[in-house]
Design an enzyme around this catalytic site. Structure first.
Site, PDB file in Angstrom:
ATOM      1  N   VAL A  86      34.343  39.639  27.543  1.00  0.00           N
ATOM      2  CA  VAL A  86      34.422  38.209  27.268  1.00  0.00           C
ATOM      3  C   VAL A  86      33.615  37.457  28.311  1.00  0.00           C
ATOM      4  O   VAL A  86      33.776  37.684  29.513  1.00  0.00           O
ATOM      5  CB  VAL A  86      35.903  37.723  27.307  1.00  0.00           C
ATOM      6  CG1 VAL A  86      35.977  36.210  27.163  1.00  0.00           C
ATOM      7  CG2 VAL A  86      36.723  38.399  26.213  1.00  0.00           C
ATOM      8  N   GLY A 131      33.650  35.947  33.544  1.00  0.00           N
ATOM      9  CA  GLY A 131      33.681  36.952  32.486  1.00  0.00           C
ATOM     10  C   GLY A 131      34.752  37.976  32.788  1.00  0.00           C
ATOM     11  O   GLY A 131      35.359  37.962  33.862  1.00  0.00           O
ATOM     12  N   LYS A 132      35.028  38.842  31.864  1.00  0.00           N
ATOM     13  CA  LYS A 132      35.960  39.945  32.110  1.00  0.00           C
ATOM     14  C   LYS A 132      35.792  40.967  31.004  1.00  0.00           C
ATOM     15  O   LYS A 132      35.359  40.629  29.897  1.00  0.00           O
ATOM     16  CB  LYS A 132      37.410  39.440  32.101  1.00  0.00           C
ATOM     17  CG  LYS A 132      38.361  40.292  32.915  1.00  0.00           C
ATOM     18  CD  LYS A 132      38.243  40.009  34.401  1.00  0.00           C
ATOM     19  CE  LYS A 132      39.189  40.824  35.240  1.00  0.00           C
ATOM     20  NZ  LYS A 132      39.211  40.373  36.632  1.00  0.00           N
ATOM     21  N   GLY A 133      36.123  42.208  31.316  1.00  0.00           N
ATOM     22  CA  GLY A 133      36.051  43.257  30.301  1.00  0.00           C
ATOM     23  C   GLY A 133      37.279  44.129  30.387  1.00  0.00           C
ATOM     24  O   GLY A 133      38.005  44.123  31.388  1.00  0.00           O
ATOM     25  N   ASP A 172      38.270  46.233  38.332  1.00  0.00           N
ATOM     26  CA  ASP A 172      39.548  45.518  38.268  1.00  0.00           C
ATOM     27  C   ASP A 172      40.613  46.615  38.239  1.00  0.00           C
ATOM     28  O   ASP A 172      40.348  47.742  38.691  1.00  0.00           O
ATOM     29  CB  ASP A 172      39.604  44.599  37.043  1.00  0.00           C
ATOM     30  CG  ASP A 172      40.827  43.684  37.056  1.00  0.00           C
ATOM     31  OD1 ASP A 172      40.885  42.784  37.905  1.00  0.00           O
ATOM     32  OD2 ASP A 172      41.746  43.879  36.239  1.00  0.00           O
TER      33      ASP A 172
END
Ligand code: NAD
Length: 442
Positions: A86, A131-133, A172
């Site tokens: 995202v 952002g992040k995944g 993360d």
């Protein structure tokens, strides 16, 4: 099954003991993290009196990519995992944010984490968006080979989105420097030349930054010191409690211990340990490395997770996952300062209870921003072929964190709002400003 432990996983690593017991060992109440993120956005946008058009432009994710990740397992079977990337915002710079491998990953969780990254980067004033995944999987049950194939296939699936000028992933929960190295390699092989700046949190030998591994815990430490100073609490002898003795929690505990504080209780997924005279934190770290858990550390006794959160202390550091402190247990908290090392550990209802009790909260987008700040330093070094020494990195980090703390505190005092709202107002206000200056395309 082969163990997934590897030296490169140290600190940010999945260690063999970590897993799903989390839900069994604490009273985490399910709540949609993205709804929390939207609720906190609205509170800040209202306080800033943001125009509707600007809200519409900055509130929601810019892009959401959902990917199917088939992986050949060691037994020859092909298993399909679901993954996401995202990009919440590229308003102030490339999207920046970690990748989480965890069984509870959902698109809403990734959207929430990406949203928080946007405000976080703006709070510490680094030129990144958010952002992040994530991949919904349980790395604990996978071999190193399976994990490598998963990481490389996922990286290939999100390849159109990522790049040093576009979107820069990082570790993360349950992703590691080794996984970042595989992603860097996969991206580079597709480009045909090495691209170090595509991910941060890499091993040092591959362009990682000195100090990155400790950066989140160190940022928690700096903001906690600033809070103690603000409230007139002496650090020496201050009682500290840490929920989640992983990368962020253990480093924060170690630095607080080094500064003369008394870390009286820590926990991991296996349980919580307590010693009212203070735990020897370097010894607890060594014990956990040896045995896989803090539980059964000599000179401590075991307590229940709900007892840990209710201990009388000066500083409580939730450093595990989202929604650890909710309206169900916030009233029992007896800390003067709650330092959110984790992302989203305190729900809005719990915030309101803390406000009524006078608990001083260091919100996540400020408290744990040390990690992304040193990720930014890593990216700067990679892009410019520089190598800063660790002292240099730590000094720069301290400057960024204490300045961000001061900026948030100023809004807190001048506008008479709680620290969460103040931090959101600072971050969202900076993104809104960039949005207004850039204007609406086309
Ligand atoms: P980690 O996997 O190294 O550590 C998490 C620790 O929490 C583990 O020791 C695990 O056993 C423990 N844990 C999990 N659930 C628990 C529970 N219910 N009770 C007690 N202990 C529990 O992960 P990390 O990198 O330290 O990340 C922790 C939090 O910090 C996450 O919310 C993450 O998003 C946030 N964070 C981390 C970084 C970073 O750079 N590492 C940066 C910003 C934010």
């Amino acid at each position: 099954m082969a163990s997934i432990y590897h030296p490169l996983w140290a600190g940010l690593a999945v260690r063999p003991e970590r897993g799903l017991a989390m839900l069994a060992t604490s009273k985490i109440v399910e709540k949609n993290a993205y709804e929390v993120a939207l609720e906190n956005f609205d509170l800040a946008a209202n306080a800033l009196e943001l125009e509707e058009g600007v809200r519409a432009m900055i509130k929601y994710p810019e892009r959401i990519l959902s990917v199917s990740v088939p992986v050949r397992m060691d037994n020859g079977r092909i298993v399909r995992y679901e993954g996401f990337r995202v990009q919440h915002s590229t308003m102030r710079g490339p999207a920046k944010g970690g990748i989480r491998f965890h069984p509870n990953v959902t698109v809403d969780e990734v959207k929430a984490l990406a949203t928080w990254m946007t405000w976080k980067c703006a709070v510490v004033n680094i030129p990144f968006g958010g952002g992040k995944g994530g991949v919904t999987c349980n790395p604990k049950t996978m071999s190193m080979g399976e994990l490598e194939r998963l990481s490389r296939r996922y990286a290939t699936s999100i390849l159109p989105l990522i790049g040093p000028e576009k979107d820069i992933p990082a570790p993360d929960v349950y992703t590691t420097p080794q996984i970042m190295a595989w992603i860097m390699d996969t991206y580079s092989m597709n480009k045909g030349y090495p691209v170090h700046g595509v991910v941060t949190g890499k091993p040092i030998s591959l362009g990682g930054s000195l100090g990155r591994n400790e950066a989140t815990g160190r940022g928690v430490f700096y903001t906690t010191l600033s809070s103690c100073e603000h409230l007139g609490i002496p650090v020496k002898g201050a009682r500290v409690v840490v929920q989640g003795f992983g990368n962020a929690g253990s480093i924060a505990a170690m630095l607080m211990h080094g500064a003369g504080a008394k870390v009286i209780a820590v926990s991991d997924t296996k349980g919580c340990i307590f010693n009212d005279k203070g735990l020897d934190i370097p010894a607890v770290i060594a014990f956990k490395e040896r045995t896989g858990s803090v539980v059964r550390f000599p000179e401590s006794h075991k307590i229940a997770p709900e007892e840990l959160l209710a201990l009388e202390c000066e500083v409580l550091i939730p450093a595990a996952l989202e929604n650890a402190i909710t309206e169900a247990n916030a009233a029992a908290v007896r800390a003067r300062i709650v330092a959110e090392a984790a992302n989203g550990p305190v729900t809005p209802e719990a915030d309101r209870i803390f406000d009524s009790k006078g608990v001083f909260l260091i919100p996540d987008i400020l408290c744990n921003a040390g990690g992304v700040t040193v990720s930014y330093f890593e990216w700067v070094q990679d892009e410019n072929h520089l190598f800063w020494d660790e002292n240099d990195v730590n000094k720069r980090l301290e400057k960024v964190m204490t300045r961000a703390f001061r900026d948030v505190l100023k809004i807190h005092s001048e506008r008479n709002v709680n620290m969460r709202l103040a931090a959101n107002m600072l971050g969202i206000g900076r993104v809104a400003e960039a949005c207004k200056i850039r204007g609406l395309y086309p």
